[in-house]
Design a protein around this motif. Structure first.
Motif, mmCIF file in Angstrom:
data_model
loop_
_atom_site.group_PDB
_atom_site.id
_atom_site.type_symbol
_atom_site.label_atom_id
_atom_site.label_comp_id
_atom_site.label_asym_id
_atom_site.label_seq_id
_atom_site.Cartn_x
_atom_site.Cartn_y
_atom_site.Cartn_z
ATOM 1 N N LYS A 106 39.064 -0.555 30.330
ATOM 2 C CA LYS A 106 38.740 -0.106 28.990
ATOM 3 C C LYS A 106 38.376 1.372 29.002
ATOM 4 O O LYS A 106 37.968 1.914 30.027
ATOM 5 C CB LYS A 106 37.561 -0.917 28.420
ATOM 6 N N MET A 107 38.503 1.978 27.851
ATOM 7 C CA MET A 107 38.077 3.376 27.705
ATOM 8 C C MET A 107 36.561 3.445 27.827
ATOM 9 O O MET A 107 35.845 2.560 27.349
ATOM 10 C CB MET A 107 38.506 3.922 26.341
ATOM 11 N N ASN A 108 36.073 4.491 28.448
ATOM 12 C CA ASN A 108 34.635 4.729 28.549
ATOM 13 C C ASN A 108 34.037 4.862 27.153
ATOM 14 O O ASN A 108 34.530 5.621 26.336
ATOM 15 C CB ASN A 108 34.395 6.012 29.366
ATOM 16 N N ASP A 109 33.002 4.120 26.863
ATOM 17 C CA ASP A 109 32.388 4.153 25.528
ATOM 18 C C ASP A 109 31.603 5.436 25.268
ATOM 19 O O ASP A 109 31.445 5.859 24.127
ATOM 20 C CB ASP A 109 31.447 2.953 25.347
ATOM 21 N N VAL A 110 31.088 6.043 26.324
ATOM 22 C CA VAL A 110 30.223 7.214 26.167
ATOM 23 C C VAL A 110 31.019 8.510 26.087
ATOM 24 O O VAL A 110 30.889 9.288 25.144
ATOM 25 C CB VAL A 110 29.201 7.292 27.330
ATOM 26 N N ALA A 111 31.846 8.756 27.080
ATOM 27 C CA ALA A 111 32.607 10.017 27.122
ATOM 28 C C ALA A 111 34.025 9.771 27.628
ATOM 29 O O ALA A 111 34.357 10.105 28.763
ATOM 30 C CB ALA A 111 31.886 11.029 28.007
ATOM 31 N N PRO A 112 34.854 9.140 26.807
ATOM 32 C CA PRO A 112 36.230 8.855 27.238
ATOM 33 C C PRO A 112 37.028 10.140 27.464
ATOM 34 O O PRO A 112 36.931 11.085 26.694
ATOM 35 C CB PRO A 112 36.802 8.047 26.077
ATOM 36 N N ARG A 113 37.792 10.144 28.555
ATOM 37 C CA ARG A 113 38.570 11.328 28.899
ATOM 38 C C ARG A 113 40.050 10.980 28.998
ATOM 39 O O ARG A 113 40.423 9.928 29.528
ATOM 40 C CB ARG A 113 38.083 11.931 30.213
ATOM 41 N N VAL A 114 40.868 11.898 28.490
ATOM 42 C CA VAL A 114 42.318 11.713 28.489
ATOM 43 C C VAL A 114 42.958 12.943 29.130
ATOM 44 O O VAL A 114 42.737 14.070 28.684
ATOM 45 C CB VAL A 114 42.867 11.525 27.056
ATOM 46 N N ALA A 115 43.747 12.722 30.176
ATOM 47 C CA ALA A 115 44.439 13.817 30.857
ATOM 48 C C ALA A 115 45.881 13.897 30.365
ATOM 49 O O ALA A 115 46.544 12.867 30.173
ATOM 50 C CB ALA A 115 44.412 13.608 32.366
ATOM 51 N N THR A 116 46.363 15.107 30.158
ATOM 52 C CA THR A 116 47.714 15.269 29.618
ATOM 53 C C THR A 116 48.159 16.716 29.695
ATOM 54 O O THR A 116 47.340 17.629 29.816
ATOM 55 C CB THR A 116 47.754 14.813 28.142
ATOM 56 N N LYS A 117 49.474 16.918 29.622
ATOM 57 C CA LYS A 117 49.984 18.283 29.424
ATOM 58 C C LYS A 117 50.376 18.483 27.963
ATOM 59 O O LYS A 117 50.990 19.471 27.601
ATOM 60 C CB LYS A 117 51.163 18.579 30.349
ATOM 61 N N TYR A 118 49.985 17.519 27.120
ATOM 62 C CA TYR A 118 50.209 17.595 25.674
ATOM 63 C C TYR A 118 48.860 17.479 24.951
ATOM 64 O O TYR A 118 48.623 16.499 24.228
ATOM 65 C CB TYR A 118 51.143 16.479 25.217
ATOM 66 N N PRO A 119 47.965 18.447 25.107
ATOM 67 C CA PRO A 119 46.621 18.325 24.523
ATOM 68 C C PRO A 119 46.607 18.210 23.006
ATOM 69 O O PRO A 119 45.806 17.449 22.455
ATOM 70 C CB PRO A 119 45.910 19.605 24.989
ATOM 71 N N ASN A 120 47.483 18.935 22.325
ATOM 72 C CA ASN A 120 47.495 18.886 20.857
ATOM 73 C C ASN A 120 47.977 17.525 20.357
ATOM 74 O O ASN A 120 47.411 16.952 19.425
ATOM 75 C CB ASN A 120 48.370 20.006 20.291
#
Length: 212
Positions: A106-120
């Motif tokens: 599951k996604m972290n409830d407190v500070a979920p982070r997403v890595a990508t080369k498409y930030p927008n």
């Protein structure tokens, strides 16, 4: 060189498929065109000049007018939001943008982070889902991020899905389908409308036949 139409093309798979499409449209591109390591290729008999660039840079070249037209993936156009016109869906290099991560997590409830080369694109997608996430910009090996604990999820391009599977990741959501598009500089479209309309017409005829 003013009578030349300058086309920015991405290196790699899109270049190969676009060259094949141009040949089917009747443009006589020399055989050595495919294997050349040059970054600028002239085809005087067709009044065409090609600039070979990284996929993310094509729309930039077109926006600033160093290229009249370009072939760019819809993913790049969504991410970059450049001041260009999109003229035609070429229906090549089909893939899609997706959210992926380690299975059964599951996604972290407190500070979920997403890595990508498409930030927008990633930020807009999660905002639409009502989720506030921290976006981590990476330039390569995006699949590594959840494996080493850098992020909960990644947003990346999926073609066959093989790379994700080999790295133990699963797809959670599909964001948007992606194909390559023909784009044009607004000023060039006024100045070289005849050449550009001819290019669009010939490519459209090929795409329409192949789609049918």
């Amino acid at each position: 060189m003013n009578d030349f139409l300058t086309i920015a093309m991405p290196k790699g798979r899109i270049f190969e498929e676009a060259v094949e499409l141009l040949r089917k449209a009747g443009y006589k591109l020399p055989p050595e065109f495919d294997d050349s390591r040059k970054l600028i290729l002239d085809v005087p008999e067709e009044s065409l000049r090609f600039i070979l660039a990284k996929p993310m840079d094509v729309a930039t070249y077109v926006e600033h007018g160093v290229a009249d037209v370009g072939i760019a993936g819809k993913d790049v156009l969504l991410e970059e939001e450049r001041d260009v016109y999109e003229l035609l869906d070429l229906k090549i290099s089909a893939c899609y943008l997706a959210v992926a991560g380690l299975p059964n997590t599951k996604m972290n409830d407190v500070a979920p982070r997403v890595a990508t080369k498409y930030p927008n694109v990633a930020e807009a997608y999660f905002r639409e889902q009502g989720e506030q996430v921290e976006i981590i910009k990476l330039n390569g090996s995006i699949e590594l991020a959840p494996i080493i604990g850098l992020s909960d999820r990644i947003v990346d391009i999926v073609s066959t899905g093989r790379t994700m599977k080999e790295n133990g990741l699963v797809e959670y959501e599909r964001i948007v389908d992606v194909t390559s598009r023909l784009i044009v500089n607004p000023v060039s479209y006024r100045i070289k409308d005849g050449q550009i309309d001819e290019l669009v017409r010939r490519l459209h005829n090929v795409v329409a036949v192949e789609e049918f």
